[in-house]
Design an enzyme around this catalytic site. Structure first.
Site, PDB file in Angstrom:
ATOM      1  N   HIS A  96       1.077  -1.550  -0.135  1.00 19.91           N
ATOM      2  CA  HIS A  96      -0.085   0.354   0.060  1.00 19.91           C
ATOM      3  C   HIS A  96       0.994   1.545   0.243  1.00 19.91           C
ATOM      4  O   HIS A  96       0.062   1.944  -0.632  1.00 19.91           O
ATOM      5  CB  HIS A  96      -1.287   0.196   1.165  1.00 19.91           C
ATOM      6  CG  HIS A  96      -1.895   0.184   0.603  1.00 19.91           C
ATOM      7  ND1 HIS A  96      -2.598   0.701  -0.630  1.00 19.91           N
ATOM      8  CD2 HIS A  96      -3.501   0.720   2.200  1.00 19.91           C
ATOM      9  CE1 HIS A  96      -4.030   0.951  -0.460  1.00 19.91           C
ATOM     10  NE2 HIS A  96      -4.173   0.779   1.290  1.00 19.91           N
ATOM     11  N   ASN A 123      -6.267   6.306   4.413  1.00 14.80           N
ATOM     12  CA  ASN A 123      -7.785   6.893   4.258  1.00 14.80           C
ATOM     13  C   ASN A 123      -8.315   8.458   4.935  1.00 14.80           C
ATOM     14  O   ASN A 123      -9.109   8.610   4.482  1.00 14.80           O
ATOM     15  CB  ASN A 123      -8.989   5.708   4.552  1.00 14.80           C
ATOM     16  CG  ASN A 123      -8.734   5.355   6.408  1.00 14.80           C
ATOM     17  OD1 ASN A 123      -7.448   5.948   6.478  1.00 14.80           O
ATOM     18  ND2 ASN A 123      -9.925   5.167   7.036  1.00 14.80           N
ATOM     19  N   ASP A 178      -0.370   2.496  -4.899  1.00 15.36           N
ATOM     20  CA  ASP A 178      -0.588   1.251  -5.502  1.00 15.36           C
ATOM     21  C   ASP A 178      -2.217   0.818  -6.719  1.00 15.36           C
ATOM     22  O   ASP A 178      -2.410   1.254  -6.652  1.00 15.36           O
ATOM     23  CB  ASP A 178      -0.541   0.662  -4.186  1.00 15.36           C
ATOM     24  CG  ASP A 178      -1.628   0.667  -3.472  1.00 15.36           C
ATOM     25  OD1 ASP A 178      -1.928   1.881  -3.086  1.00 15.36           O
ATOM     26  OD2 ASP A 178      -2.276   0.075  -3.106  1.00 15.36           O
ATOM     27  N   ASN A 184      -8.771   3.587  -1.623  1.00 16.54           N
ATOM     28  CA  ASN A 184      -9.156   5.107  -0.149  1.00 16.54           C
ATOM     29  C   ASN A 184      -8.424   5.834  -0.377  1.00 16.54           C
ATOM     30  O   ASN A 184      -9.075   7.093   0.154  1.00 16.54           O
ATOM     31  CB  ASN A 184      -9.263   3.871   1.370  1.00 16.54           C
ATOM     32  CG  ASN A 184     -10.354   2.736   1.097  1.00 16.54           C
ATOM     33  OD1 ASN A 184     -11.538   3.006   0.324  1.00 16.54           O
ATOM     34  ND2 ASN A 184     -10.106   1.968   1.857  1.00 16.54           N
TER      35      ASN A 184
END
Length: 177
Positions: free
Chosen positions: A17, A65, A90, A111
């Site tokens: 991520h 997020n 990513d 997100n």
């Protein structure tokens, strides 16, 4: 402005991520630039010079997020529009080793991008480099997959795609040494 989306560096730096942050750190290293933590931007910052522009670099040090908070703070402070920001993130839809430059609106379920779009509260196209990380075999494992470290082969492929994306970025922005 160039932003590498990420989760907090200490816990998540080696995870899939955080490949956006890998890109920005690698780009800065090429130009011998050092990052400093700036609490007002909730992240780490540096800069690059082009023939005609000063490019700010940002790696948020907050959860994915809520990365929009970090990006918006820095963009607002320096009066940078979303259309002038290159976001590196990513991408589950691309295999490791593949990167793609995209100019469009939308988050495709990511997100970090979703939060940036919501925070800027604009329906506008923006630039982003999608860095492929592949998909887990079991679709129910996406969260644990993106928050895990890629194996050596995947990591090598991801690093190659990042180097390719950096070369494209340097060419497009005409960054000087």
């Amino acid at each position: 402005m160039i932003v590498g989306l990420s989760n907090p560096k200490i816990q998540y730096h080696t995870t899939r991520h955080n490949v956006g942050s890998w890109f920005v750190y690698c780009l800065a290293k090429r130009y011998i630039k050092v990052f400093k933590e700036e609490k007002k931007f909730f992240g780490f910052t540096s800069f690059l010079n082009t023939q005609s522009k000063f490019i700010r670099l940002l790696v948020p040090n907050i959860f994915m997020n809520i990365n929009g908070k970090s990006v918006f703070q820095m963009a607002s402070f320096y009066n940078i529009d979303l259309e002038e920001i290159l976001i590196i993130h990513d991408d589950l839809e691309l295999k490791p080793g593949v990167s793609k430059l995209k100019y469009s609106y939308g988050h495709n379920g990511h997100n970090g991008l979703r939060n940036i779009i919501n925070t800027f509260n604009k329906k506008t196209n923006f630039y982003r480099f999608r860095i492929g990380i592949g998909r887990p075999i079991n679709q129910h494992d996406i969260s644990s997959f993106v928050l895990s470290t890629p194996n050596k082969i995947e990591k090598d492929l991801i690093k190659k795609s990042i180097l390719y994306a950096i070369e494209e970025t340097i060419y497009l922005l005409n960054i000087k040494n």
